[in-house]
Design an enzyme around this catalytic site. Structure first.
Site, PDB file in Angstrom:
ATOM      1  N   HIS A 116      38.088  37.910  43.287  1.00 43.57           N
ATOM      2  CA  HIS A 116      38.599  39.252  42.352  1.00 43.57           C
ATOM      3  C   HIS A 116      37.694  40.357  42.678  1.00 43.57           C
ATOM      4  O   HIS A 116      37.899  40.796  43.750  1.00 43.57           O
ATOM      5  CB  HIS A 116      38.443  38.587  41.021  1.00 43.57           C
ATOM      6  CG  HIS A 116      39.383  39.448  40.157  1.00 43.57           C
ATOM      7  ND1 HIS A 116      40.272  40.373  40.415  1.00 43.57           N
ATOM      8  CD2 HIS A 116      39.269  39.448  38.591  1.00 43.57           C
ATOM      9  CE1 HIS A 116      40.716  41.188  39.387  1.00 43.57           C
ATOM     10  NE2 HIS A 116      40.222  40.628  38.053  1.00 43.57           N
TER      11      HIS A 116
ATOM     12  N   GLY B 145      38.871  41.254  51.061  1.00 46.36           N
ATOM     13  CA  GLY B 145      40.001  42.389  51.180  1.00 46.36           C
ATOM     14  C   GLY B 145      41.066  42.215  51.748  1.00 46.36           C
ATOM     15  O   GLY B 145      42.032  43.008  51.855  1.00 46.36           O
TER      16      GLY B 145
ATOM     17  N   HIS C 275      46.619  38.124  49.049  1.00 44.40           N
ATOM     18  CA  HIS C 275      46.796  38.235  47.593  1.00 44.40           C
ATOM     19  C   HIS C 275      47.840  37.224  47.109  1.00 44.40           C
ATOM     20  O   HIS C 275      48.793  36.912  47.641  1.00 44.40           O
ATOM     21  CB  HIS C 275      47.418  39.607  47.141  1.00 44.40           C
ATOM     22  CG  HIS C 275      47.137  40.233  45.974  1.00 44.40           C
ATOM     23  ND1 HIS C 275      48.076  39.754  44.872  1.00 44.40           N
ATOM     24  CD2 HIS C 275      46.221  41.089  45.258  1.00 44.40           C
ATOM     25  CE1 HIS C 275      47.678  40.316  43.774  1.00 44.40           C
ATOM     26  NE2 HIS C 275      46.687  41.112  44.021  1.00 44.40           N
TER      27      HIS C 275
ATOM     28  N   ASP D 101      40.875  46.323  47.633  1.00 42.69           N
ATOM     29  CA  ASP D 101      39.513  46.404  47.710  1.00 42.69           C
ATOM     30  C   ASP D 101      39.034  46.318  49.243  1.00 42.69           C
ATOM     31  O   ASP D 101      38.093  47.077  49.402  1.00 42.69           O
ATOM     32  CB  ASP D 101      39.188  44.718  47.263  1.00 42.69           C
ATOM     33  CG  ASP D 101      39.043  44.575  45.700  1.00 42.69           C
ATOM     34  OD1 ASP D 101      39.008  45.687  45.075  1.00 42.69           O
ATOM     35  OD2 ASP D 101      39.375  43.666  45.371  1.00 42.69           O
TER      36      ASP D 101
END
Ligand code: CMC
Length: 376
Positions: free
Chosen positions: A222, A258, A261, A312
């Site tokens: 996360h 990064g 998702h 991110d």
């Protein structure tokens, strides 16, 4: 219970009703209280979006002025919180310090046990204001810089930048920091927000639910991903090194931070697209090759894994170019997301139903009990 009821990681399960935020995959938009979050982040201030997140409508001028003035007034933290941070090990990650600071702040909030909507809104404002100060203090104190007091004449994000770096940002830095910070403000039921809602559903206090969110955010799957993505881009150091570097990670069957998702499986995170533009602008302005490295890594990950970058991946290198210490990237994420967390906690408690799911039991049954002194 039938196996159809079980979805590992609650994937695709609707676990709450909410009027705060949704990820509209068909239209490729993050909808925040009816507005496009990426548009808000690039067109208005953090305070404006924080008000919207919490109260459900954009403030009029009077509401905006009163809200920003309350946030400025609440910025400072009690000396007891500073003392707790001074006593903690200097090697503690700032997120550990933030959890301790939020627990201490709870003890000084006179409305701690009042979970009415009005009291929750008032507490949310205090926590939003103070968490930025706690974020900077959680780095400054263990690094021997002491407690740097907030400046009340600066907007929320410029003040945070000042407390972290010791200087006020120039116009470009102020704009990019505020926009990227605001991108983090809310993202539906990410694991930290879900954790906050689950904990809030026991009707415990808002601070306890925030601490659980901070704990969830610390995980590399996360919030920590921004920190790790920055470290990766720094280590790669040149676009030519990218392929070997990424291949080594994939050969070890590890994750490239990064990328990927749970919700954006077939496309890029809408926040990442905008942060990519910001990274280009800042890399050009600072004469850095980070944008080229990042572009090369994206190409490689597309070719090898068909995975897209998430927000991110860009924010890590962006913050590094802004001169922000790496260990603060996830705390800064928290300092923004606090508006989303507290809005969800208030929404959950205003119309509460305790979270209490069931587990699919896979252990044994009907074992015969053997008294301790008869066991092998
Ligand atoms: N690097 C390499 N492979 C990956 C990655 C990655 N970053 N992400 C997913 N995969 C692979 C995964 O190994 C799996 O492959 P296979 O089917 O061969 O086993 C496949 O893609 C599907 O992955 P998954 O485990 O089903 O995906 P998930 O929905 O459980 O995980 C995720 C989502 C974000 C945890 C994961 O993509 C990940 O670990 N990414 C890296 C950490 C990261 O960037 N986190 C930030 C998320 S966005 C901002 C936030 O909310 O904090």
């Amino acid at each position: 219970m039938s196996s159809q009821q079980y979805s590992p990681g609650l994937e695709n399960v609707i676990a709450a009703t909410s009027s705060i935020c949704t990820l509209d995959l068909e239209r490729h938009v993050i909808v925040l209280r009816g507005y496009n979050l990426v548009e808000l982040a690039t067109k208005t201030t953090y305070e404006d979006v924080a008000y919207l997140t919490l109260y459900g409508h954009l403030p009029n001028r009077r509401e905006y002025m009163e809200f920003t003035s309350r946030l400025r007034e609440y910025r400072d933290i009690p000396k007891e919180v500073v003392e707790i941070l001074e006593k903690m090990s200097r090697d503690s990650h700032p997120l550990l310090m933030m959890k301790a600071a939020v627990a201490t702040l709870a003890a000084y909030d006179p409305e701690l046990e009042d979970n009415s909507l009005e009291a929750n809104f008032r507490k949310a404002e205090r926590i939003i204001a103070k968490l930025a100060t706690v974020t900077a203090a959680a780095y400054n104190i263990p690094n021997g810089r002491g407690y740097i007091r907030p400046k009340n004449d600066l907007p929320h994000t410029s003040n945070l930048f000042y407390m972290i770096t010791g200087r006020e940002p120039n116009d470009l830095e102020a704009r990019i920091f505020e926009q990227s910070f605001t991108m983090y403000i809310e993202h539906e039921l990410a694991v930290s927000t879900f954790a906050a809602r689950v904990v809030a559903s026991s009707m415990t206090d808002m601070y306890g639910a925030v601490i659980s969110a901070l704990a969830a955010l610390k995980g590399p799957l996360h919030g920590r991903a921004n920190e790790m993505a920055a470290k990766m881009i720094i280590e790669i150091s040149s676009p030519e090194n990218a392929e070997k570097y990424i291949q080594r990670i994939l050969d070890r069957r590890e994750r490239v931070m990064g990328f990927g998702h749970r919700v954006y499986r077939r496309g890029i995170d809408p926040r990442a697209e905008k942060c990519r533009e910001m990274l280009k602008e800042l890399s050009d302005a600072k004469g850095s090759n980070y944008y080229e490295i990042v572009e090369r890594v994206v190409e490689i990950m597309q070719a090898k894994k068909n995975l897209y970058p998430n927000v991110d991946f860009y924010i890590g290198p962006l913050y590094h170019l802004l001169g922000i210490p790496i260990e603060l990237y996830t705390p800064i994420f928290a300092a923004s997301r606090i508006a989303g967390w507290t809005a969800h906690i208030a929404e959950q408690q205003a119309n509460n139903r305790l979270f209490r799911p069931r587990a699919r039991y896979e252990g044994p049954r009907d074992l015969k009990f053997i008294p301790l002194d008869e066991r092998e």
